[in-house]
Write a protein that holds these residues in place. Structure first.
Motif, PDB file in Angstrom:
ATOM      1  N   GLU A 150     -11.703   4.798  -5.116  1.00  0.00           N
ATOM      2  CA  GLU A 150     -11.706   4.836  -3.650  1.00  0.00           C
ATOM      3  C   GLU A 150     -12.236   6.185  -3.171  1.00  0.00           C
ATOM      4  OE1 GLU A 150     -12.032   4.082  -0.489  1.00  0.00           O
ATOM      5  OE2 GLU A 150     -10.491   2.527  -0.698  1.00  0.00           O
ATOM      6  N   SER A 151     -13.413   6.177  -2.523  1.00  0.00           N
ATOM      7  CA  SER A 151     -13.918   7.412  -1.917  1.00  0.00           C
ATOM      8  C   SER A 151     -14.228   7.202  -0.445  1.00  0.00           C
ATOM      9  CB  SER A 151     -15.185   7.900  -2.646  1.00  0.00           C
ATOM     10  OG  SER A 151     -16.248   7.001  -2.431  1.00  0.00           O
ATOM     11  N   VAL A 152     -14.098   5.971   0.032  1.00  0.00           N
ATOM     12  CA  VAL A 152     -14.490   5.650   1.414  1.00  0.00           C
ATOM     13  C   VAL A 152     -13.323   5.849   2.377  1.00  0.00           C
ATOM     14  CG1 VAL A 152     -15.410   3.843   2.920  1.00  0.00           C
ATOM     15  CG2 VAL A 152     -16.241   4.023   0.571  1.00  0.00           C
ATOM     16  N   GLY A 153     -12.104   5.512   1.943  1.00  0.00           N
ATOM     17  CA  GLY A 153     -10.919   5.765   2.776  1.00  0.00           C
ATOM     18  C   GLY A 153     -10.581   4.596   3.679  1.00  0.00           C
ATOM     19  N   GLN A 154     -10.411   4.920   4.958  1.00  0.00           N
ATOM     20  CA  GLN A 154      -9.867   3.956   5.927  1.00  0.00           C
ATOM     21  C   GLN A 154     -10.559   2.591   5.895  1.00  0.00           C
ATOM     22  OE1 GLN A 154      -8.639   5.995   9.356  1.00  0.00           O
ATOM     23  NE2 GLN A 154      -9.206   4.336  10.731  1.00  0.00           N
ATOM     24  N   ALA A 155     -11.902   2.587   5.823  1.00  0.00           N
ATOM     25  CA  ALA A 155     -12.650   1.323   5.933  1.00  0.00           C
ATOM     26  C   ALA A 155     -12.396   0.388   4.748  1.00  0.00           C
ATOM     27  CB  ALA A 155     -14.147   1.619   6.053  1.00  0.00           C
ATOM     28  N   GLY A 189     -12.456   7.904   7.273  1.00  0.00           N
ATOM     29  CA  GLY A 189     -11.235   8.201   8.006  1.00  0.00           C
ATOM     30  C   GLY A 189     -10.036   8.222   7.088  1.00  0.00           C
ATOM     31  N   ASP A 190      -8.993   8.869   7.589  1.00  0.00           N
ATOM     32  CA  ASP A 190      -7.847   9.198   6.736  1.00  0.00           C
ATOM     33  C   ASP A 190      -6.562   8.552   7.229  1.00  0.00           C
ATOM     34  OD1 ASP A 190      -6.362  10.394   4.831  1.00  0.00           O
ATOM     35  OD2 ASP A 190      -6.517  12.433   5.601  1.00  0.00           O
ATOM     36  N   ALA A 191      -6.669   7.506   8.067  1.00  0.00           N
ATOM     37  CA  ALA A 191      -5.437   6.934   8.614  1.00  0.00           C
ATOM     38  C   ALA A 191      -5.395   5.415   8.488  1.00  0.00           C
ATOM     39  CB  ALA A 191      -5.292   7.358  10.074  1.00  0.00           C
ATOM     40  N   PRO A 192      -5.621   4.882   7.279  1.00  0.00           N
ATOM     41  CA  PRO A 192      -5.496   3.424   7.142  1.00  0.00           C
ATOM     42  C   PRO A 192      -4.035   3.040   7.077  1.00  0.00           C
ATOM     43  CG  PRO A 192      -5.938   4.403   5.006  1.00  0.00           C
ATOM     44  CD  PRO A 192      -5.880   5.536   6.006  1.00  0.00           C
ATOM     45  N   PRO A 193      -3.687   1.751   7.356  1.00  0.00           N
ATOM     46  CA  PRO A 193      -2.305   1.331   7.092  1.00  0.00           C
ATOM     47  C   PRO A 193      -2.016   1.589   5.615  1.00  0.00           C
ATOM     48  CG  PRO A 193      -3.598  -0.421   8.139  1.00  0.00           C
ATOM     49  CD  PRO A 193      -4.554   0.655   7.773  1.00  0.00           C
ATOM     50  N   ALA A 194      -0.835   2.108   5.299  1.00  0.00           N
ATOM     51  CA  ALA A 194      -0.568   2.552   3.923  1.00  0.00           C
ATOM     52  C   ALA A 194      -0.423   1.401   2.938  1.00  0.00           C
ATOM     53  CB  ALA A 194       0.704   3.399   3.916  1.00  0.00           C
ATOM     54  N   GLU A 195      -0.092   0.198   3.430  1.00  0.00           N
ATOM     55  CA  GLU A 195       0.099  -0.967   2.541  1.00  0.00           C
ATOM     56  C   GLU A 195       1.222  -0.692   1.540  1.00  0.00           C
ATOM     57  OE1 GLU A 195      -1.710  -3.842   2.790  1.00  0.00           O
ATOM     58  OE2 GLU A 195      -3.085  -3.088   4.323  1.00  0.00           O
ATOM     59  N   LEU A 196       2.274   0.000   2.018  1.00  0.00           N
ATOM     60  CA  LEU A 196       3.324   0.428   1.085  1.00  0.00           C
ATOM     61  C   LEU A 196       4.017  -0.740   0.389  1.00  0.00           C
ATOM     62  CD1 LEU A 196       4.946   3.405   3.025  1.00  0.00           C
ATOM     63  CD2 LEU A 196       3.395   3.481   1.070  1.00  0.00           C
ATOM     64  N   ALA A 197       4.232  -1.835   1.124  1.00  0.00           N
ATOM     65  CA  ALA A 197       4.956  -2.959   0.510  1.00  0.00           C
ATOM     66  C   ALA A 197       4.207  -3.457  -0.721  1.00  0.00           C
ATOM     67  CB  ALA A 197       5.136  -4.081   1.522  1.00  0.00           C
ATOM     68  N   ARG A 198       2.894  -3.596  -0.567  1.00  0.00           N
ATOM     69  CA  ARG A 198       2.107  -4.090  -1.702  1.00  0.00           C
ATOM     70  C   ARG A 198       2.097  -3.061  -2.841  1.00  0.00           C
ATOM     71  NH1 ARG A 198      -2.061  -8.174  -2.597  1.00  0.00           N
ATOM     72  NH2 ARG A 198      -1.577  -9.168  -0.639  1.00  0.00           N
ATOM     73  N   ILE A 199       2.051  -1.768  -2.456  1.00  0.00           N
ATOM     74  CA  ILE A 199       2.007  -0.721  -3.484  1.00  0.00           C
ATOM     75  C   ILE A 199       3.289  -0.726  -4.318  1.00  0.00           C
ATOM     76  CG2 ILE A 199       2.034   1.796  -3.841  1.00  0.00           C
ATOM     77  CD1 ILE A 199      -0.158   1.954  -1.674  1.00  0.00           C
ATOM     78  N   PHE A 200       4.455  -0.830  -3.638  1.00  0.00           N
ATOM     79  CA  PHE A 200       5.666  -0.796  -4.488  1.00  0.00           C
ATOM     80  C   PHE A 200       5.926  -2.134  -5.161  1.00  0.00           C
ATOM     81  CE2 PHE A 200       7.864  -1.485  -0.264  1.00  0.00           C
ATOM     82  CZ  PHE A 200       8.546  -2.661  -0.554  1.00  0.00           C
ATOM     83  N   PHE A 201       5.621  -3.251  -4.468  1.00  0.00           N
ATOM     84  CA  PHE A 201       5.957  -4.545  -5.057  1.00  0.00           C
ATOM     85  C   PHE A 201       5.051  -4.852  -6.256  1.00  0.00           C
ATOM     86  CE2 PHE A 201       6.447  -9.210  -5.171  1.00  0.00           C
ATOM     87  CZ  PHE A 201       7.817  -9.230  -5.305  1.00  0.00           C
TER      88      PHE A 201
END
Ligand SMILES: NC(=O)c1ccc[n+]([C@@H]2O[C@H](COP(=O)([O-])OP(=O)(O)OC[C@H]3O[C@@H](n4cnc5c(N)ncnc54)[C@H](OP(=O)(O)O)[C@@H]3O)[C@@H](O)[C@H]2O)c1
Length: 319
Positions: free
Chosen positions: A218-223, A246-258
């Motif tokens: 990942e080098s593109v970030g938000q998009a 950009g540096d403010a995408p939704p973090a997608e935390l649920a998917r990351i931990f699950f």
């Protein structure tokens, strides 16, 4: 000597602050070497500097450029590792790590001075222009694939973006290492070109992959972040080195931990990693892909390709 410097910052119109002109010769220091620059490649880092990211006003003017290939005073052909101070060579004991052009003048110049330990031999099979692509984009792609990603032949990887310096390096290195490489790009033409480099498939932004991959670069970030999180297999790794869009995408935390994903930041690599990369490209006969070569005096025109995002491969400048 001639050099390309940042003289003022503008986030909307970064090239306004770029000046190509005479600057003082680099200072000589104990355990440092002044390299006669034969080629330097442009990196997105140069654009960030022109936008005022990572530099303070008091540091201006600052010579741009973070990587180069050239000739040492003893006639040796060398590649310049652009990270200063990380391993303590040539700097004070408590000096923090910086990249050339952040604290010390950069490589978009006729000459650049760096700690002697930051030099590695230029791979004989590469031209100066090709060798100048290795220290930033290529090293970062190498680290993300093999050190952070731990990828081995037969593994799969998604490279977000096709045309950039990091992306083209990742595709060429990944294909040479026997990886199954997937790529995304906003441009149909760049997707075609990625396929011609050996990518297994090239997809439009957000398009579903035929399978979930072991590692995403990942080098593109938000998009592309959401697509990255959705494209990696459970327990897989997302290696992050940049956030161009950009540096403010939704973090997608649920998917990351699950899904028990690993997110690992990467900043370039060590001098030893650069030497390993130089060996890799020599043994596998891989050559950095160059979009275009421009004289140093025309750095503004060279940099425009980076601003527009139209390049495919590295843009190189020669003094
Ligand atoms: N951490 C580190 O050590 C390190 C090292 C090198 C680079 N970086 C960072 O990584 C990023 C890429 O660097 P680079 O030198 O490869 O830059 P670059 O040559 O300018 O490449 C830009 C890439 O981003 C893609 N892209 C740009 N905007 C996009 C958007 N809105 N949507 C989708 N894709 C977009 C482009 O893909 P397409 O045009 O194909 O769609 C292209 O592949 C930069 O932010 C840079 O600062 C960090």
């Amino acid at each position: 000597m001639l050099a390309a410097s940042v003289t003022s910052f503008s986030s909307d119109s970064p090239l306004d602050g770029l000046q190509v002109g005479d600057v003082p010769e680099p200072a000589t220091r104990e355990h440092w070497t002044t390299v006669d620059v034969r080629a330097a490649s442009l990196n997105h880092h140069d654009l960030w500097s022109l936008r005022g990211v990572g530099l303070r006003k008091e540091q201006l003017p600052m010579v741009l450029g973070t990587d180069a290939a050239g000739v040492a005073p003893d006639g040796t052909e060398v590649v310049v590792h652009g990270v200063i101070g990380a391993d303590g060579h040539g700097v004070g004991p408590r000096e923090r790590r910086t990249l050339l052009s952040e604290h010390y003048p950069g490589t978009l110049a006729q000459r650049v001075s760096v700690p002697t330990a930051n030099l590695i031999p230029k791979p004989a099979a590469l031209s100066f222009e090709e060798a100048a692509c290795l220290p930033v984009s290529w090293l970062t792609a190498y680290t993300m694939l093999f050190t952070t990603g731990g990828l081995a032949p037969g593994d799969s990887v998604l490279v977000q973006g096709a045309g950039g310096g990091v992306s083209t390096a990742a595709v060429l290195l990944g294909v040479a290492a026997g990886l199954e490489v997937f790529v995304t790009s906003r441009s149909a033409e760049k997707r075609e070109r990625a396929l011609s480099l050996g990518a297994a498939a090239a997809l439009g932004p957000g398009e579903r992959l035929p399978k979930r991959v072991d590692v995403v670069l990942e080098s593109v970030g938000q998009a592309t972040w959401q697509h990255s999180v959705r494209s990696v297999r459970p327990g897989g790794t997302i290696a992050v080195c940049g956030a161009t869009s950009g540096d403010a995408p939704p973090a997608e935390l649920a998917r990351i931990f699950f899904q028990e994903l690993r997110v690992q930041g990467v900043t370039m690599g060590s001098r030893d990693d650069l030497a390993a990369l130089a060996n890799f490209v020599s043994h596998h006969d891989v050559k950095p892909l160059i979009d275009s070569v421009h004289p140093l005096a025309r750095t503004r025109e060279a940099m425009a390709g980076l601003v527009d995002g139209t390049q495919f491969g590295k843009i190189v400048v020669t003094p």
